[in-house]
Design a protein around this motif. Structure first.
Motif: not given
Length: 144
Positions: A105-110
């Motif tokens: 999720n962190l990578i997608k949001a980034a």
């Protein structure tokens, strides 16, 4: 550690989005970032004790499992430092969700926020021949 090459004692234009700032390692990372005059946005869960986070740090409430909260929280950031983790004392589902889905999720949001620098803090445990739920999830998070 990220160094602020700005020689004066003023804030850098780099805004760091930090996860895990209320944890053991994250607390030390937070202190180093402050010492190097970075502007910090600290993601914390509503259940977190934020009393040790200095007033000059922007605290935003959210969760690694809630991609919407991540997108909103990191909107102003340039760099992500991910020191969040579900520690070995949690059950497998808690480890798995925070340490793998959370990183995903962190990578997608980034990507959504056009942040292209992510520093992911893993665990030295993955370098040893140790079995266990925590090691398994941290190792998997490195391949995301």
């Amino acid at each position: 550690m990220i160094k602020n090459t700005n020689r004066k004692k003023r804030k850098t234009s780099q805004k760091i989005f930090l996860t895990g700032s209320t944890g053991f390692l994250g607390g030390y990372i937070l202190k180093e970032l402050i010492k190097n005059n970075f502007e910090i946005i600290a993601l914390v869960r509503k259940s977190s004790n934020v009393s040790k986070i200095p007033k000059n740090v922007k605290v935003v409430y959210g969760d690694l499992l809630d991609i919407g909260s991540l997108k909103r929280a990191m909107a102003e950031a340039n760099i992500i430092v991910n020191a969040a983790a579900s520690t070995p004392n949690r059950d497998l589902s808690g480890n798995y969700h925070a340490n793998t889905f959370g990183v995903s999720n962190l990578i997608k949001a980034a990507k959504h926020s056009k942040i292209n620098k992510i520093i992911h803090i893993s665990s030295i445990s993955i370098t040893f021949d140790i079995e266990g739920k925590y090691v398994k999830t941290k190792l998997e998070s490195e391949s995301i």
